[in-house]
Design a protein around this motif. Structure first.
Motif, PDB file in Angstrom:
ATOM      1  N   GLN A   1      41.026  23.137  43.882  1.00 53.47           N
ATOM      2  CA  GLN A   1      40.877  24.575  44.120  1.00 53.47           C
ATOM      3  C   GLN A   1      41.628  25.344  43.046  1.00 53.47           C
ATOM      4  O   GLN A   1      42.763  25.013  42.712  1.00 53.47           O
ATOM      5  CB  GLN A   1      41.423  24.962  45.490  1.00 53.47           C
ATOM      6  N   ALA A   2      40.963  26.362  42.512  1.00 51.66           N
ATOM      7  CA  ALA A   2      41.589  27.239  41.525  1.00 51.66           C
ATOM      8  C   ALA A   2      41.123  28.659  41.790  1.00 51.66           C
ATOM      9  O   ALA A   2      39.931  28.902  41.984  1.00 51.66           O
ATOM     10  CB  ALA A   2      41.214  26.810  40.110  1.00 51.66           C
ATOM     11  N   ASP A   3      42.054  29.594  41.813  1.00 47.24           N
ATOM     12  CA  ASP A   3      41.735  31.011  41.966  1.00 47.24           C
ATOM     13  C   ASP A   3      41.836  31.644  40.590  1.00 47.24           C
ATOM     14  O   ASP A   3      42.906  31.652  39.966  1.00 47.24           O
ATOM     15  CB  ASP A   3      42.703  31.686  42.937  1.00 47.24           C
ATOM     16  N   LEU A   4      40.703  32.144  40.109  1.00 50.47           N
ATOM     17  CA  LEU A   4      40.612  32.685  38.760  1.00 50.47           C
ATOM     18  C   LEU A   4      40.608  34.207  38.790  1.00 50.47           C
ATOM     19  O   LEU A   4      39.740  34.822  39.401  1.00 50.47           O
ATOM     20  CB  LEU A   4      39.338  32.181  38.078  1.00 50.47           C
ATOM     21  N   LEU A   5      41.553  34.803  38.115  1.00 50.98           N
ATOM     22  CA  LEU A   5      41.667  36.254  38.000  1.00 50.98           C
ATOM     23  C   LEU A   5      40.889  36.696  36.770  1.00 50.98           C
ATOM     24  O   LEU A   5      41.133  36.209  35.667  1.00 50.98           O
ATOM     25  CB  LEU A   5      43.141  36.643  37.863  1.00 50.98           C
ATOM     26  N   SER A   6      39.938  37.604  36.962  1.00 50.53           N
ATOM     27  CA  SER A   6      39.151  38.110  35.845  1.00 50.53           C
ATOM     28  C   SER A   6      40.018  38.950  34.924  1.00 50.53           C
ATOM     29  O   SER A   6      40.824  39.766  35.372  1.00 50.53           O
ATOM     30  CB  SER A   6      37.987  38.958  36.371  1.00 50.53           C
ATOM     31  N   LEU A   7      39.830  38.776  33.619  1.00 54.54           N
ATOM     32  CA  LEU A   7      40.580  39.544  32.627  1.00 54.54           C
ATOM     33  C   LEU A   7      39.819  40.782  32.168  1.00 54.54           C
ATOM     34  O   LEU A   7      40.274  41.493  31.283  1.00 54.54           O
ATOM     35  CB  LEU A   7      40.903  38.647  31.423  1.00 54.54           C
ATOM     36  N   PHE A   8      38.687  41.051  32.786  1.00 54.08           N
ATOM     37  CA  PHE A   8      37.875  42.202  32.394  1.00 54.08           C
ATOM     38  C   PHE A   8      38.569  43.509  32.787  1.00 54.08           C
ATOM     39  O   PHE A   8      39.071  43.644  33.895  1.00 54.08           O
ATOM     40  CB  PHE A   8      36.513  42.130  33.076  1.00 54.08           C
ATOM     41  N   VAL A   9      38.574  44.445  31.864  1.00 53.18           N
ATOM     42  CA  VAL A   9      39.058  45.793  32.147  1.00 53.18           C
ATOM     43  C   VAL A   9      37.999  46.756  31.625  1.00 53.18           C
ATOM     44  O   VAL A   9      37.697  46.772  30.437  1.00 53.18           O
ATOM     45  CB  VAL A   9      40.414  46.094  31.462  1.00 53.18           C
ATOM     46  N   GLY A  10      37.408  47.525  32.523  1.00 51.41           N
ATOM     47  CA  GLY A  10      36.384  48.478  32.127  1.00 51.41           C
ATOM     48  C   GLY A  10      36.843  49.902  32.364  1.00 51.41           C
ATOM     49  O   GLY A  10      37.919  50.136  32.920  1.00 51.41           O
ATOM     50  N   PRO A  11      36.031  50.864  31.973  1.00 52.54           N
ATOM     51  CA  PRO A  11      36.416  52.265  32.138  1.00 52.54           C
ATOM     52  C   PRO A  11      36.532  52.690  33.599  1.00 52.54           C
ATOM     53  O   PRO A  11      37.184  53.677  33.906  1.00 52.54           O
ATOM     54  CB  PRO A  11      35.296  53.023  31.416  1.00 52.54           C
ATOM     55  N   TRP A  12      35.932  51.944  34.498  1.00 52.57           N
ATOM     56  CA  TRP A  12      35.955  52.292  35.917  1.00 52.57           C
ATOM     57  C   TRP A  12      36.947  51.443  36.699  1.00 52.57           C
ATOM     58  O   TRP A  12      37.023  51.528  37.910  1.00 52.57           O
ATOM     59  CB  TRP A  12      34.557  52.151  36.515  1.00 52.57           C
ATOM     60  N   GLY A  13      37.709  50.628  36.024  1.00 50.25           N
ATOM     61  CA  GLY A  13      38.688  49.775  36.697  1.00 50.25           C
ATOM     62  C   GLY A  13      38.343  48.318  36.529  1.00 50.25           C
ATOM     63  O   GLY A  13      37.438  47.958  35.793  1.00 50.25           O
ATOM     64  N   CYS A  14      39.048  47.489  37.241  1.00 49.87           N
ATOM     65  CA  CYS A  14      38.924  46.049  37.053  1.00 49.87           C
ATOM     66  C   CYS A  14      38.008  45.364  38.063  1.00 49.87           C
ATOM     67  O   CYS A  14      37.344  44.400  37.737  1.00 49.87           O
ATOM     68  CB  CYS A  14      40.304  45.410  37.118  1.00 49.87           C
ATOM     69  N   ALA A  15      37.958  45.842  39.284  1.00 51.16           N
ATOM     70  CA  ALA A  15      37.273  45.106  40.344  1.00 51.16           C
ATOM     71  C   ALA A  15      35.759  45.159  40.232  1.00 51.16           C
ATOM     72  O   ALA A  15      35.072  44.349  40.822  1.00 51.16           O
ATOM     73  CB  ALA A  15      37.700  45.642  41.706  1.00 51.16           C
ATOM     74  N   ALA A  16      35.220  46.101  39.493  1.00 50.94           N
ATOM     75  CA  ALA A  16      33.778  46.275  39.440  1.00 50.94           C
ATOM     76  C   ALA A  16      33.096  45.383  38.412  1.00 50.94           C
ATOM     77  O   ALA A  16      31.903  45.513  38.188  1.00 50.94           O
ATOM     78  CB  ALA A  16      33.453  47.747  39.140  1.00 50.94           C
ATOM     79  N   ASP A  17      33.818  44.486  37.779  1.00 57.24           N
ATOM     80  CA  ASP A  17      33.187  43.663  36.743  1.00 57.24           C
ATOM     81  C   ASP A  17      32.325  42.576  37.364  1.00 57.24           C
ATOM     82  O   ASP A  17      32.399  42.298  38.550  1.00 57.24           O
ATOM     83  CB  ASP A  17      34.252  43.085  35.802  1.00 57.24           C
ATOM     84  N   GLY A  18      31.514  41.940  36.548  1.00 54.19           N
ATOM     85  CA  GLY A  18      30.604  40.908  37.017  1.00 54.19           C
ATOM     86  C   GLY A  18      31.006  39.520  36.575  1.00 54.19           C
ATOM     87  O   GLY A  18      30.171  38.628  36.499  1.00 54.19           O
ATOM     88  N   SER A  19      32.282  39.315  36.276  1.00 58.50           N
ATOM     89  CA  SER A  19      32.749  38.015  35.786  1.00 58.50           C
ATOM     90  C   SER A  19      32.474  36.913  36.805  1.00 58.50           C
ATOM     91  O   SER A  19      32.665  37.095  38.006  1.00 58.50           O
ATOM     92  CB  SER A  19      34.249  38.065  35.507  1.00 58.50           C
ATOM     93  N   TYR A  20      32.032  35.775  36.294  1.00 56.03           N
ATOM     94  CA  TYR A  20      31.741  34.624  37.131  1.00 56.03           C
ATOM     95  C   TYR A  20      31.892  33.389  36.249  1.00 56.03           C
ATOM     96  O   TYR A  20      31.454  33.399  35.093  1.00 56.03           O
ATOM     97  CB  TYR A  20      30.311  34.720  37.678  1.00 56.03           C
ATOM     98  N   PRO A  21      32.523  32.339  36.727  1.00 57.19           N
ATOM     99  CA  PRO A  21      32.733  31.167  35.875  1.00 57.19           C
ATOM    100  C   PRO A  21      31.423  30.471  35.510  1.00 57.19           C
ATOM    101  O   PRO A  21      30.522  30.339  36.341  1.00 57.19           O
ATOM    102  CB  PRO A  21      33.629  30.259  36.717  1.00 57.19           C
ATOM    103  N   THR A  22      31.344  30.044  34.272  1.00 58.82           N
ATOM    104  CA  THR A  22      30.192  29.292  33.788  1.00 58.82           C
ATOM    105  C   THR A  22      30.413  27.804  34.073  1.00 58.82           C
ATOM    106  O   THR A  22      31.544  27.387  34.375  1.00 58.82           O
ATOM    107  CB  THR A  22      30.035  29.483  32.274  1.00 58.82           C
TER     108      THR A  22
END
Length: 138
Positions: free
Chosen positions: A49-70
């Motif tokens: 088990q690994a919990d991955l924190l997205s490093l995406f930062v957009g103009p509307w904040g961080c939580a709205a990104d679409g990051s998903y592990p490949t």
């Protein structure tokens, strides 16, 4: 909602994995966090088990990104976990890649390990994301 199980082959072993989208609260923002679970010997074997924190930062904040592990990200998790002592053939239990123990040695291009999903005492995700970007630019 049905959980999609995916498969990944490494050598002669087939790993089964899934990824669940979550969000974790930082002091200043919400962040996308993906919990990845991997099995190498069916559901009876020790899970990774690994919990991955997205490093995406957009103009509307961080939580709205679409990051998903490949699949390449999951392969990197598996190889790192195997080098770190994960034994998928061991019966039962979970081998967790944690921020506290493994974050200095393991970073993916779009993610870092976080403990915040398991415990509120994990490092602040907002600080970690901003510190990562500051290191990358400086």
């Amino acid at each position: 909602m049905r959980t999609r199980l995916r498969h990944l082959r490494h050598g002669s072993r087939v790993f089964t994995w899934r990824a669940e989208i979550h969000h974790v609260r930082g002091d200043r923002d919400w962040h996308r966090c993906i919990r990845v679970r991997v099995w190498g010997t069916g559901k009876a074997g020790q899970a990774l088990q690994a919990d991955l924190l997205s490093l995406f930062v957009g103009p509307w904040g961080c939580a709205a990104d679409g990051s998903y592990p490949t699949p390449a990200d999951v392969r990197a998790l598996i190889l790192f976990a195997l080098r770190s002592g994960w034994d998928p053939s061991r019966r039962g239990g979970t081998f967790a890649l944690s921020e506290m123990q493994h974050a200095d040695a393991f970073v993916l291009p779009d993610f870092v390990l976080t403990d915040r999903l398991r415990t509120p005492h994990g490092a602040d995700p907002t600080d970690r994301v901003l510190a990562f970007h500051a290191r990358e630019q400086g």
